[in-house]
Design a protein around this motif. Sequence first.
Motif, mmCIF file in Angstrom:
data_model
loop_
_atom_site.group_PDB
_atom_site.id
_atom_site.type_symbol
_atom_site.label_atom_id
_atom_site.label_comp_id
_atom_site.label_asym_id
_atom_site.label_seq_id
_atom_site.Cartn_x
_atom_site.Cartn_y
_atom_site.Cartn_z
ATOM 1 N N ALA A 307 0.358 -1.680 0.093
ATOM 2 C CA ALA A 307 0.045 0.454 -0.047
ATOM 3 C C ALA A 307 0.765 1.215 0.203
ATOM 4 O O ALA A 307 0.451 2.120 -0.844
ATOM 5 C CB ALA A 307 -1.103 0.315 1.368
ATOM 6 N N LEU A 308 1.890 1.108 0.455
ATOM 7 C CA LEU A 308 2.908 2.317 0.588
ATOM 8 C C LEU A 308 3.667 2.516 -1.102
ATOM 9 O O LEU A 308 3.488 3.777 -1.495
ATOM 10 C CB LEU A 308 3.884 2.074 1.789
ATOM 11 C CG LEU A 308 4.060 2.472 2.922
ATOM 12 C CD1 LEU A 308 4.666 1.757 4.137
ATOM 13 C CD2 LEU A 308 3.417 3.955 3.573
ATOM 14 N N ASP A 309 3.918 1.219 -1.410
ATOM 15 C CA ASP A 309 4.630 1.786 -2.771
ATOM 16 C C ASP A 309 3.592 2.479 -4.204
ATOM 17 O O ASP A 309 3.907 2.830 -4.507
ATOM 18 C CB ASP A 309 5.112 -0.019 -2.993
ATOM 19 C CG ASP A 309 6.853 -0.082 -2.109
ATOM 20 O OD1 ASP A 309 7.630 0.722 -1.475
ATOM 21 O OD2 ASP A 309 7.396 -1.206 -2.638
ATOM 22 N N GLY A 310 2.894 1.674 -3.495
ATOM 23 C CA GLY A 310 1.078 1.923 -4.289
ATOM 24 C C GLY A 310 1.262 3.494 -4.549
ATOM 25 O O GLY A 310 0.379 4.525 -5.540
ATOM 26 N N VAL A 311 0.906 4.085 -2.894
ATOM 27 C CA VAL A 311 -0.040 5.722 -2.970
ATOM 28 C C VAL A 311 1.744 6.532 -2.920
ATOM 29 O O VAL A 311 1.566 7.298 -3.604
ATOM 30 C CB VAL A 311 -0.331 5.297 -1.583
ATOM 31 C CG1 VAL A 311 0.975 6.139 -0.879
ATOM 32 C CG2 VAL A 311 -1.004 6.481 -1.909
ATOM 33 N N LYS A 312 3.066 5.887 -2.778
ATOM 34 C CA LYS A 312 4.157 6.691 -3.872
ATOM 35 C C LYS A 312 4.099 6.955 -4.916
ATOM 36 O O LYS A 312 4.186 7.958 -5.735
ATOM 37 C CB LYS A 312 5.450 6.158 -2.711
ATOM 38 C CG LYS A 312 6.780 7.220 -3.299
ATOM 39 C CD LYS A 312 7.005 8.109 -3.227
ATOM 40 C CE LYS A 312 8.124 9.020 -3.557
ATOM 41 N NZ LYS A 312 8.984 8.896 -4.610
ATOM 42 N N MET A 313 3.715 5.722 -4.952
ATOM 43 C CA MET A 313 3.624 5.796 -6.878
ATOM 44 C C MET A 313 2.532 6.851 -7.379
ATOM 45 O O MET A 313 2.645 7.980 -8.262
ATOM 46 C CB MET A 313 3.476 4.837 -8.367
ATOM 47 C CG MET A 313 4.785 3.646 -8.054
ATOM 48 S SD MET A 313 4.488 2.160 -8.544
ATOM 49 C CE MET A 313 4.162 0.617 -7.337
ATOM 50 N N LEU A 314 1.289 6.927 -7.118
ATOM 51 C CA LEU A 314 0.635 7.799 -6.700
ATOM 52 C C LEU A 314 1.070 9.126 -6.822
ATOM 53 O O LEU A 314 0.255 9.857 -7.583
ATOM 54 C CB LEU A 314 -0.885 7.012 -6.112
ATOM 55 C CG LEU A 314 -2.121 8.188 -6.402
ATOM 56 C CD1 LEU A 314 -3.134 7.751 -7.756
ATOM 57 C CD2 LEU A 314 -3.081 7.586 -5.080
ATOM 58 N N LEU A 315 1.564 9.474 -5.708
ATOM 59 C CA LEU A 315 0.816 10.855 -5.158
ATOM 60 C C LEU A 315 1.755 11.877 -6.793
ATOM 61 O O LEU A 315 1.570 12.975 -6.943
ATOM 62 C CB LEU A 315 1.860 10.834 -4.565
ATOM 63 C CG LEU A 315 1.864 10.503 -3.164
ATOM 64 C CD1 LEU A 315 3.308 11.019 -1.954
ATOM 65 C CD2 LEU A 315 0.892 12.044 -2.470
ATOM 66 N N GLU A 316 2.712 10.952 -7.295
ATOM 67 C CA GLU A 316 3.584 11.810 -8.365
ATOM 68 C C GLU A 316 2.435 11.850 -9.642
ATOM 69 O O GLU A 316 2.694 12.349 -10.619
ATOM 70 C CB GLU A 316 5.181 10.871 -8.647
ATOM 71 C CG GLU A 316 5.751 11.124 -7.433
ATOM 72 C CD GLU A 316 7.016 10.446 -7.719
ATOM 73 O OE1 GLU A 316 7.451 10.259 -8.418
ATOM 74 O OE2 GLU A 316 7.762 10.328 -6.418
ATOM 75 N N HIS A 317 1.935 10.479 -9.886
ATOM 76 C CA HIS A 317 1.141 10.566 -10.887
ATOM 77 C C HIS A 317 -0.650 10.177 -10.759
ATOM 78 O O HIS A 317 -0.586 8.366 -10.788
ATOM 79 C CB HIS A 317 1.725 8.958 -11.838
ATOM 80 C CG HIS A 317 3.804 9.400 -12.279
ATOM 81 N ND1 HIS A 317 3.643 10.220 -12.627
ATOM 82 C CD2 HIS A 317 4.402 8.910 -11.176
ATOM 83 C CE1 HIS A 317 5.317 10.647 -12.759
ATOM 84 N NE2 HIS A 317 5.889 9.597 -11.522
ATOM 85 N N PRO A 318 -1.038 11.318 -10.045
ATOM 86 C CA PRO A 318 -2.774 10.040 -10.295
ATOM 87 C C PRO A 318 -2.727 9.736 -11.251
ATOM 88 O O PRO A 318 -3.957 9.276 -10.565
ATOM 89 C CB PRO A 318 -3.497 12.100 -9.831
ATOM 90 C CG PRO A 318 -2.238 13.019 -10.536
ATOM 91 C CD PRO A 318 -0.771 12.314 -10.715
#
Length: 430
Positions: A307-318
């Motif tokens: 979940a942490l890795d996923g949201v890190k990717m999301l923060l930069e790329h919504p």
Amino acid sequence: MKSLSQACVATVLALIPSSLAFPQLLKEIRRDAGIDAPIFNQPAPSLNKRVSFDPKTQLVSTSGTHKFVAPGPNDQRGPCPGLNAMANHGYLPHNGVATIDQFITGTYDVFGMGVDLSTLLAIYGSVFDGNLVSWSIGGPTSLLNLGGLGGLLGTPQGISGSHNKYEGDASPTRGDLYQYGNSFKLQMSQFQTLYDLGKAEDNYDLDLLTNYRVTRFQESIDNNPYFFNAPFSGVVAQPAAWSFIYRFMANKSSEYPEGRLTGSVLKSFYAITGDDGSFVYTPGHERIPENWYKRAIGDEYTIPFLALDGVKMLLEHPQFASVGGNTGGVDSFTGLDPTDLTGGVFNAASLAEGNNLMCFGLELTIQETPDLLAGIFEDDTLALGKLLPALRNATGSLGCPSLTQVNEGQFDEFPGYAKLKANGQYRRKR
Ligand code: HEM
Ligand SMILES: *[C@@H]1O[C@H](CO)[C@@H](O)[C@H](O)[C@H]1NC(C)=O
Ligand SMILES: *[C@@H]1O[C@H](CO)[C@@H](O)[C@H](O)[C@H]1NC(C)=O
């Protein structure tokens, strides 16, 4: 099996109010878990300096009963390089059909996957692509022709036949189904592009992978008229496929306890031989490299970690959180508004907070599941009884807000979704 620090991360995640902005949240997690190194930053992500390296317990055997044996004509191999390699080395049955317990044990022994994550992934596979007990890592097989078990309407299709249920678009090396006619084989152009991105430094880390994910996502929008970013295959499985490349394939050492992934290790796990420029792909021949070290005992890759890795990717790329797809031609991507889809439980901004991204994908999956199962089972009672507890365990451990209904008709405008229903796998329950 969980280390103290992971238990802390999980607990902290569950306790932190979702109103905290993400960077703040990340800081709190690091402090509370005693993590002082940046969690995600390249070049060598290090979650925690205390992650130890023990060559004895981390070396993965590739000899004796774990010697590489190429698959025969009736052995199943499919879209997942990790599972293919495990079957080739006797960590899963060589025929490529395994039970839920075999998947849980094998992914732990070879890769250090958290039991929470492997349980969810394996049960999901057994329900959508198997017979509730076993499933195939490739296509359908007569081994699973157990007509009637659990009310199955037909032969289970395996993960190769699970488009938009499990296997999805915008994968790292696999092509989109509606672009290439299959979605389980590696496309050399995609592998070569990935390889080229890291070859100067001979280093493939999460940042590099995230950048390539942006490219692949856009390629699906540009080239696949039926691109559909589904709740499970898009929001849950897609980030996993990307993060697994680094988190699992990277070779661990005392110098790089969280791992460093080189081109030669990447090639081995992806069944690529030959020199740069004249690579050869032999489908199904994925190999665990000799002298390769898995994740440390106690540093398992769990659902909260994903979940942490996923949201890190999301923060930069919504765009990654955008459930939706092309609407009838390339370049027509329309994302559904998460507020409408979930009756306001999630919104676009809150998806980047805490575990909401993973929660969003999992909760939508819970809501959709009965509909999706209607095309697979005559009577879905047993299947639901198996899958829902696994999904709810995951949402529980992530402290997800509860979603009780989803505005589902909204998916109908996407041909990528409609096609599934038309071929009988996604029939709507009446
Ligand atoms: C029970 C556990 C697992 C299940 C059910 C599973 C299932 C899948 C499925 C369905 C896909 C296709 C998703 C897509 O369309 O991109 C996939 C892809 C992938 N899996 Fe697994 N997997 C499991 C464990 C692992 C492990 C242990 C690894 C370790 C390396 C791994 C690495 C990958 C990678 C890298 C991809 C992306 C392939 C590509 O497109 O390049 N998986 N997996
Ligand atoms: C993994 O790292 C160790 C330590 O640097 C090294 O000896 C070993 O050869 C590496 N394995 C692979 C497959 O690269
Ligand atoms: C749910 O979690 C409990 C407690 O961790 C565990 O014992 C159980 O096996 C899990 N069940 C499923 C279906 O994941």
